[in-house]
Every structure is written in C-alpha cells, then in structure tokens.
Design a protein around this motif. Structure first.
Motif, short mmCIF file in Angstrom:
data_model
loop_
_atom_site.label_atom_id
_atom_site.label_comp_id
_atom_site.label_asym_id
_atom_site.label_seq_id
_atom_site.Cartn_x
_atom_site.Cartn_y
_atom_site.Cartn_z
N GLU A 1 24.70 -22.54 -0.94
CA GLU A 1 25.18 -22.75 -2.29
C GLU A 1 26.70 -22.67 -2.34
OE1 GLU A 1 21.34 -21.02 -4.80
OE2 GLU A 1 23.28 -20.03 -4.92
N MET A 2 27.26 -23.25 -3.38
CA MET A 2 28.69 -23.20 -3.55
C MET A 2 29.14 -21.75 -3.76
SD MET A 2 30.92 -25.78 -5.92
CE MET A 2 30.29 -27.19 -5.02
N GLU A 3 30.31 -21.43 -3.25
CA GLU A 3 30.81 -20.05 -3.27
C GLU A 3 32.22 -20.01 -3.84
OE1 GLU A 3 31.74 -16.52 0.05
OE2 GLU A 3 31.59 -18.62 0.66
N TYR A 4 32.48 -19.02 -4.68
CA TYR A 4 33.83 -18.83 -5.23
C TYR A 4 34.73 -18.29 -4.13
CZ TYR A 4 37.53 -17.35 -8.39
OH TYR A 4 38.73 -17.20 -9.03
N VAL A 5 35.94 -18.81 -4.03
CA VAL A 5 36.87 -18.38 -2.99
C VAL A 5 38.06 -17.61 -3.58
CG1 VAL A 5 38.45 -19.14 -1.17
CG2 VAL A 5 36.24 -20.28 -1.47
N ALA A 6 38.77 -18.23 -4.51
CA ALA A 6 39.99 -17.60 -5.03
C ALA A 6 40.37 -18.23 -6.37
CB ALA A 6 41.14 -17.73 -4.05
N GLY A 7 41.14 -17.47 -7.16
CA GLY A 7 41.65 -17.97 -8.42
C GLY A 7 43.03 -17.42 -8.69
N ILE A 8 43.79 -18.14 -9.52
CA ILE A 8 45.16 -17.75 -9.81
C ILE A 8 45.45 -18.02 -11.28
CG2 ILE A 8 46.02 -20.01 -9.07
CD1 ILE A 8 48.56 -18.58 -8.06
N LEU B 1 47.87 -18.47 -14.81
CA LEU B 1 48.78 -19.54 -15.22
C LEU B 1 50.15 -19.46 -14.54
CD1 LEU B 1 46.60 -19.31 -17.49
CD2 LEU B 1 48.35 -20.12 -19.07
N HIS B 2 50.72 -18.27 -14.52
CA HIS B 2 52.06 -18.08 -13.97
C HIS B 2 52.04 -17.20 -12.73
CE1 HIS B 2 53.56 -20.12 -17.47
NE2 HIS B 2 52.92 -19.28 -18.25
N SER B 3 50.92 -17.23 -12.04
CA SER B 3 50.75 -16.48 -10.78
C SER B 3 50.85 -14.98 -10.97
CB SER B 3 51.78 -16.95 -9.74
OG SER B 3 51.72 -18.35 -9.56
N GLU B 4 50.53 -14.51 -12.17
CA GLU B 4 50.64 -13.07 -12.45
C GLU B 4 49.37 -12.30 -12.10
OE1 GLU B 4 50.42 -15.50 -14.55
OE2 GLU B 4 49.57 -14.95 -16.51
N HIS B 5 48.28 -13.05 -11.91
CA HIS B 5 47.02 -12.42 -11.51
C HIS B 5 46.32 -13.30 -10.48
CE1 HIS B 5 47.30 -9.39 -14.61
NE2 HIS B 5 47.40 -10.31 -15.53
N PHE B 6 45.57 -12.64 -9.60
CA PHE B 6 44.84 -13.34 -8.56
C PHE B 6 43.44 -12.74 -8.45
CE2 PHE B 6 48.68 -15.23 -6.89
CZ PHE B 6 49.66 -14.31 -7.21
N LYS B 7 42.55 -13.56 -7.92
CA LYS B 7 41.21 -13.05 -7.64
C LYS B 7 40.76 -13.69 -6.34
CE LYS B 7 36.63 -12.37 -9.58
NZ LYS B 7 36.72 -10.90 -9.38
N TYR B 8 40.16 -12.87 -5.47
CA TYR B 8 39.67 -13.36 -4.18
C TYR B 8 38.25 -12.88 -3.94
CZ TYR B 8 44.55 -14.39 -3.02
OH TYR B 8 45.84 -14.89 -3.01
N ALA B 9 37.47 -13.71 -3.29
CA ALA B 9 36.16 -13.27 -2.81
C ALA B 9 36.39 -12.22 -1.73
CB ALA B 9 35.38 -14.46 -2.25
N ASP B 10 35.49 -11.26 -1.65
CA ASP B 10 35.64 -10.20 -0.64
C ASP B 10 35.73 -10.78 0.77
OD1 ASP B 10 33.49 -7.77 -2.32
OD2 ASP B 10 35.62 -8.24 -2.56
#
Length: 124
Positions: free
Chosen positions: A45-52, A54-63
């Motif tokens: 299945e499709m997997e979430y990798v990373a997100g950013i 609007l102004h690069s002030e927050h990030f999210k990454y898969a473990d």
C-alpha cells in the motif's frame, strides 16, 4: 494542477538521491500549501514519507525515514525536494509528490493531487 516528479534512479544501498517535484497550474497556490511526499513499494500500500509546512517551519517524517531523508521546498520556484541519504532496499518504490485534498487517503492523512511519480530502486 500539474505535478511532475523527477530525480529517481537506481542506487546502491547507502547511496543518495535527490528527488524534485515541480508544481504548476491554476487553482492551487504552492506557497500556501503544506506539501508531502508519499511512496508505493511493489505489492504494498501507499506509504506516507514526509511533509513540510508552508514556510518550512514544520516538518513531519515517517519513522522509517527519520534521520535519513530531508524534505525542503522553494516557494519562489514552486518546487518540492526530498534529499534521501543512506538509502536501503526497503526504500525502493514509486515516489509521489502530493498536495492536501480529498482524492486519496493514507491512514489519517488525506491528499488531493499527485503526479506520475519517480521510481527509486535501491539494490546492489
């Protein structure tokens, strides 16, 4: 919205790649949108990798990619990047850039547009 991912290829374990995603078209403002990378491995299945944010002030990454992948963006050029270091065979898959929306879901996340993807293959 037009989304074009590029930068994929064949790399040995431990190697690096930098993916790019060019976003264009009306009805969507890149600089005002959280942006994401997702991936799909063969037969999985499709997997979430990373997100950013609007102004690069927050990030999210898969473990599974924390400490190895870095997401970034250039709002002046409408381009999203994914720097991938210390690649592993499990990172093999088709990588997509995705906007927020309601077209498809991965777990608790909902996405709108995505491109055709760029293939990443990690193999010796």
């Amino acid at each position: 919205v037009q989304i074009v991912e590029s930068g994929g290829g064949l790399v040995q374990p431990g190697g690096s790649l930098r993916l790019s995603c060019a976003v264009s078209g009306s009805g969507f403002t890149f600089a005002r949108s959280w942006m994401n990378w997702v991936r799909q491995a063969p037969g999985k299945e499709m997997e979430y990798v990373a997100g950013i944010a609007l102004h690069s002030e927050h990030f999210k990454y898969a473990d599974s990619v924390k400490g190895r992948f870095t997401i970034s963006r250039d709002n002046a050029k409408n381009i999203l990047y994914l720097q991938m270091d210390d690649l592993k065979p499990d990172d093999t898959g088709l990588y997509f850039c995705a906007t927020p929306g309601s077209s498809f879901r991965i777990g608790d996340y909902s996405f709108g547009h995505r491109g055709q993807g760029t293939q990443v293959t990690v193999s010796s």
